[in-house]
Enzyme design. Sequence first.
Site, PDB file in Angstrom:
ATOM      1  N   HIS A  18       1.601  24.433 -30.579  1.00 17.99           N
ATOM      2  CA  HIS A  18       1.087  25.615 -29.869  1.00 17.99           C
ATOM      3  C   HIS A  18       1.942  25.965 -28.653  1.00 17.99           C
ATOM      4  O   HIS A  18       1.474  26.681 -27.762  1.00 17.99           O
ATOM      5  CB  HIS A  18      -0.374  25.378 -29.458  1.00 17.99           C
ATOM      6  CG  HIS A  18      -1.272  25.181 -30.639  1.00 17.99           C
ATOM      7  ND1 HIS A  18      -1.561  26.193 -31.521  1.00 17.99           N
ATOM      8  CD2 HIS A  18      -1.894  24.073 -31.114  1.00 17.99           C
ATOM      9  CE1 HIS A  18      -2.351  25.720 -32.474  1.00 17.99           C
ATOM     10  NE2 HIS A  18      -2.563  24.439 -32.252  1.00 17.99           N
ATOM     11  N   LYS A  61      -0.564   2.652  -2.523  1.00 20.53           N
ATOM     12  CA  LYS A  61      -1.475   1.904  -3.382  1.00 20.53           C
ATOM     13  C   LYS A  61      -2.910   2.384  -3.204  1.00 20.53           C
ATOM     14  O   LYS A  61      -3.663   2.478  -4.152  1.00 20.53           O
ATOM     15  CB  LYS A  61      -1.366   0.412  -3.039  1.00 20.53           C
ATOM     16  CG  LYS A  61      -2.217  -0.495  -3.897  1.00 20.53           C
ATOM     17  CD  LYS A  61      -1.656  -0.582  -5.299  1.00 20.53           C
ATOM     18  CE  LYS A  61      -2.482  -1.424  -6.239  1.00 20.53           C
ATOM     19  NZ  LYS A  61      -2.194  -1.101  -7.640  1.00 20.53           N
ATOM     20  N   LYS A  69       2.907   6.169 -15.954  1.00 17.06           N
ATOM     21  CA  LYS A  69       3.570   4.913 -15.572  1.00 17.06           C
ATOM     22  C   LYS A  69       5.071   5.125 -15.538  1.00 17.06           C
ATOM     23  O   LYS A  69       5.742   4.711 -14.615  1.00 17.06           O
ATOM     24  CB  LYS A  69       3.179   3.857 -16.612  1.00 17.06           C
ATOM     25  CG  LYS A  69       3.137   2.460 -16.143  1.00 17.06           C
ATOM     26  CD  LYS A  69       1.797   2.025 -15.610  1.00 17.06           C
ATOM     27  CE  LYS A  69       1.339   2.822 -14.441  1.00 17.06           C
ATOM     28  NZ  LYS A  69       0.004   2.595 -14.010  1.00 17.06           N
ATOM     29  N   ASN A 118      -5.893   5.123  10.806  1.00 16.55           N
ATOM     30  CA  ASN A 118      -5.865   5.458   9.370  1.00 16.55           C
ATOM     31  C   ASN A 118      -6.849   6.587   9.129  1.00 16.55           C
ATOM     32  O   ASN A 118      -7.905   6.614   9.774  1.00 16.55           O
ATOM     33  CB  ASN A 118      -6.340   4.270   8.523  1.00 16.55           C
ATOM     34  CG  ASN A 118      -5.263   3.233   8.350  1.00 16.55           C
ATOM     35  OD1 ASN A 118      -4.179   3.355   8.914  1.00 16.55           O
ATOM     36  ND2 ASN A 118      -5.567   2.211   7.592  1.00 16.55           N
ATOM     37  N   TRP A 160       2.004   6.273   6.332  1.00 17.13           N
ATOM     38  CA  TRP A 160       2.366   7.080   5.160  1.00 17.13           C
ATOM     39  C   TRP A 160       2.144   8.524   5.623  1.00 17.13           C
ATOM     40  O   TRP A 160       1.014   8.946   5.841  1.00 17.13           O
ATOM     41  CB  TRP A 160       1.461   6.717   3.997  1.00 17.13           C
ATOM     42  CG  TRP A 160       1.829   7.344   2.685  1.00 17.13           C
ATOM     43  CD1 TRP A 160       2.755   6.893   1.801  1.00 17.13           C
ATOM     44  CD2 TRP A 160       1.244   8.506   2.087  1.00 17.13           C
ATOM     45  NE1 TRP A 160       2.785   7.718   0.692  1.00 17.13           N
ATOM     46  CE2 TRP A 160       1.865   8.705   0.845  1.00 17.13           C
ATOM     47  CE3 TRP A 160       0.253   9.402   2.492  1.00 17.13           C
ATOM     48  CZ2 TRP A 160       1.537   9.760   0.004  1.00 17.13           C
ATOM     49  CZ3 TRP A 160      -0.077  10.448   1.651  1.00 17.13           C
ATOM     50  CH2 TRP A 160       0.570  10.621   0.415  1.00 17.13           C
ATOM     51  N   GLU A 169      -1.412   7.758 -19.850  1.00 18.47           N
ATOM     52  CA  GLU A 169      -1.092   6.641 -18.967  1.00 18.47           C
ATOM     53  C   GLU A 169       0.379   6.247 -19.101  1.00 18.47           C
ATOM     54  O   GLU A 169       1.046   5.944 -18.107  1.00 18.47           O
ATOM     55  CB  GLU A 169      -2.023   5.459 -19.274  1.00 18.47           C
ATOM     56  CG  GLU A 169      -1.765   4.208 -18.471  1.00 18.47           C
ATOM     57  CD  GLU A 169      -1.939   4.364 -16.966  1.00 18.47           C
ATOM     58  OE1 GLU A 169      -2.366   5.440 -16.493  1.00 18.47           O
ATOM     59  OE2 GLU A 169      -1.612   3.416 -16.246  1.00 18.47           O
ATOM     60  N   GLU A 209       6.156   7.530 -12.555  1.00 19.63           N
ATOM     61  CA  GLU A 209       5.975   7.057 -11.178  1.00 19.63           C
ATOM     62  C   GLU A 209       6.971   5.975 -10.785  1.00 19.63           C
ATOM     63  O   GLU A 209       7.365   5.913  -9.624  1.00 19.63           O
ATOM     64  CB  GLU A 209       4.536   6.620 -10.887  1.00 19.63           C
ATOM     65  CG  GLU A 209       4.039   5.419 -11.593  1.00 19.63           C
ATOM     66  CD  GLU A 209       2.575   5.110 -11.296  1.00 19.63           C
ATOM     67  OE1 GLU A 209       2.104   5.369 -10.185  1.00 19.63           O
ATOM     68  OE2 GLU A 209       1.900   4.584 -12.197  1.00 19.63           O
ATOM     69  N   ARG A 246       0.822  -1.208   0.000  1.00 20.75           N
ATOM     70  CA  ARG A 246       0.000   0.000   0.000  1.00 20.75           C
ATOM     71  C   ARG A 246       0.861   1.265   0.000  1.00 20.75           C
ATOM     72  O   ARG A 246       0.351   2.359  -0.271  1.00 20.75           O
ATOM     73  CB  ARG A 246      -0.895   0.014   1.244  1.00 20.75           C
ATOM     74  CG  ARG A 246      -1.967  -1.040   1.216  1.00 20.75           C
ATOM     75  CD  ARG A 246      -2.569  -1.223   2.587  1.00 20.75           C
ATOM     76  NE  ARG A 246      -3.276  -0.067   3.075  1.00 20.75           N
ATOM     77  CZ  ARG A 246      -4.594   0.071   3.082  1.00 20.75           C
ATOM     78  NH1 ARG A 246      -5.350  -0.888   2.608  1.00 20.75           N
ATOM     79  NH2 ARG A 246      -5.159   1.150   3.550  1.00 20.75           N
TER      80      ARG A 246
HETATM   81  C1  F6R Z   1      -0.970   4.755 -11.016  1.00 17.57           C
HETATM   82  C2  F6R Z   1      -1.906   4.458  -9.958  1.00 17.57           C
HETATM   83  C3  F6R Z   1      -2.712   5.574  -9.409  1.00 17.57           C
HETATM   84  C4  F6R Z   1      -4.155   5.102  -9.149  1.00 17.57           C
HETATM   85  C5  F6R Z   1      -4.945   6.201  -8.427  1.00 17.57           C
HETATM   86  C6  F6R Z   1      -6.384   5.783  -8.189  1.00 17.57           C
HETATM   87  O1  F6R Z   1      -0.260   3.614 -11.417  1.00 17.57           O
HETATM   88  O2  F6R Z   1      -2.006   3.339  -9.527  1.00 17.57           O
HETATM   89  O3  F6R Z   1      -2.697   6.688 -10.224  1.00 17.57           O
HETATM   90  O4  F6R Z   1      -4.732   4.774 -10.374  1.00 17.57           O
HETATM   91  O5  F6R Z   1      -4.349   6.483  -7.196  1.00 17.57           O
HETATM   92  O6  F6R Z   1      -6.453   4.645  -7.391  1.00 17.57           O
HETATM   93  P1  F6R Z   1      -7.760   3.771  -7.362  1.00 17.57           P
HETATM   94  O7  F6R Z   1      -7.929   3.153  -8.708  1.00 17.57           O
HETATM   95  O8  F6R Z   1      -7.501   2.740  -6.292  1.00 17.57           O
HETATM   96  O9  F6R Z   1      -8.898   4.677  -7.023  1.00 17.57           O
END
Ligand code: F6R
Length: 607
Positions: free
Chosen positions: A503, A602, A484, A100, A74, A480, A487, A27
Amino acid sequence: MCGIVGYVGKENAVPYLLDGLSRLEYRGYDSAGIAVLTDKGIETEKCTGRVAALRDKAEKHNFSCNLGIGHTRWATHGEVSERNAHPHVSYKGDFAVVHNGIIENYATLRDKLKDEGYAFLSDTDSEVVAHLLERDYNGDLISSLMNTVKKLEGAFALGIICKNLSDTLILIRKESPLVVGKGKDGFYAASDMGALCGVAEESITMNDGEIAVITKEKATFYLSDGNEVFRRFEKSNLCASSAEKGDFPHFMLKEIFEQPSATEHTYRFLSSSGTSSTEELSFLPSLLQTTDRIYIVGCGSAYHTAVAGKYVFEKLTKLPTEAVIASEFCTSSIPVRKNSLCIFVSQSGETADTLSALKKAKEKGATILSVVNVPESSIARKSHKVIYTKAGPEIAVATTKAYSAQLITLYTLAAFSGYYLGVINDGDFRYYMRELSCLPKKIKNILERENEIAEFGKLLSSESSIRFIGRNTDYAAAMEGALKMKEISYIPCEAYPAGELKHGTISLVEKGSITVALCCNDSIFKKTANNIEEIRSRGGDIILITTEKHTEDVTVINRKIIIPDTDDLFVTLLEAIPLQLLAYYTAKEKGCDIDKPRNLAKSVTVE
Ligand code: F6R
């Protein structure tokens, strides 16, 4: 993001707490800790960094205990430090708490408690809970807990142990998820089903506002008004194998390779036999009768599926469709009405921004349909209708298989919607369904060319920035691809609609600068091809992703990845596969922590 575990039972609590925290590592977190009740009272151990370091520290104590709580933090309030790591212990040492979520009024509560003489050891919002629990305790557990909860504003999940309640684990849920598991030797608690893998045979997902008081013998649940409520444990369908990497070096690569089955299962689950009647979407015809506008809402990659989905919904349903970033949805005056269909896309089903947007749309009377991967998650529970993607648990922080399962879900939903609305005829519907049913096989075909794509990844690892361009459905893929790559490889990347380059952004193109060009959408191939030439004529390098049908048109470009043809509407899904592999191999070459990139979580449970 933060994770909670807890145990009360006949066995030593420490191994479960540590194993549970390890299972929550995916996570994302920056420090971890446990608190256990021993004959000396409440004892804690904490550390910054990985759970493995906490394990080393905790094992030295040889704690003897049957009750404990644990946490991966976190950081939100206060730096990453042992002092700020959970659990937090109350002033006299009577209570320890893991938390949390966010206590929004913590500053006011802290000032009050300070005036009363409570000393604070951390900068967190969570520590106020520990002191309040101690201050409010009047000998009657439930009324004392209710007194504390009443004072807390915000979303939270709490795990609590008390020095004077030697075998009692207390859990409180308000908006932030908590699950109770029952195993052979005791009860387990976790903020995420994944932590219960392999230990709990049955489980209960706590409802909002519930308090659970759990001893070795039984778990008792109370509503927010203090009345006891009966909850039945259900058989858990938890599979430890999803938490194993198998022969893959990283979860991300394993999950990339699980995409043929993730998309196939999702498509089959939704479409039954590929005919126009489907049980899973049987709610659609009546829902569409009142729908005059569609919003697709999500964050990060889920938002990118919304962008791709928008093109498909607009074409196949002719309904105005907007893709909206969830956090922006919350702060703008988007004209959501009773006849709006709001589709919320989320892998975890717990993303705070998406949840907030959902609440706002619900207040405005819209119909809420969610596309979620985690059953029983908050977004699923708060929606009028839910479609579950069948990607299975996703462990790597960077989403891959859940993203492609979301895409195929939106595509299928749009095809059925178009058909039910009479926008596409029987023949067209069958054509789109056939195209969709072929996508898993085409993904497999791309994955077979892993080595070729890996070489491009190695090449990109020395770049200081990368541009991703495309138009329309190619642009959704570019967004995307850029996310990817940045990150997990930490290389600054930007995605542009190819037509926008001239532009402004084209000023960044210089000799040797690199652009990944997505050029798979046949209807706009020529236009994007022109933009590629504009880059090449200024000395810029290109890695091109295009389809088989255009192989002959792109012979002048040396670096290219050719993927199978599909309908223009669905190219985003196939383009994602080389983009994910490119990001993976670039990050691997750079030696990055691929499954747990820095600063990321996550499940993002704070706004
Ligand atoms: C990128 C990624 C994040 C999630 C975003 C939404 O690889 O995993 O950008 O897509 O944090 O998360 P969910 O789908 O769990 O709402």
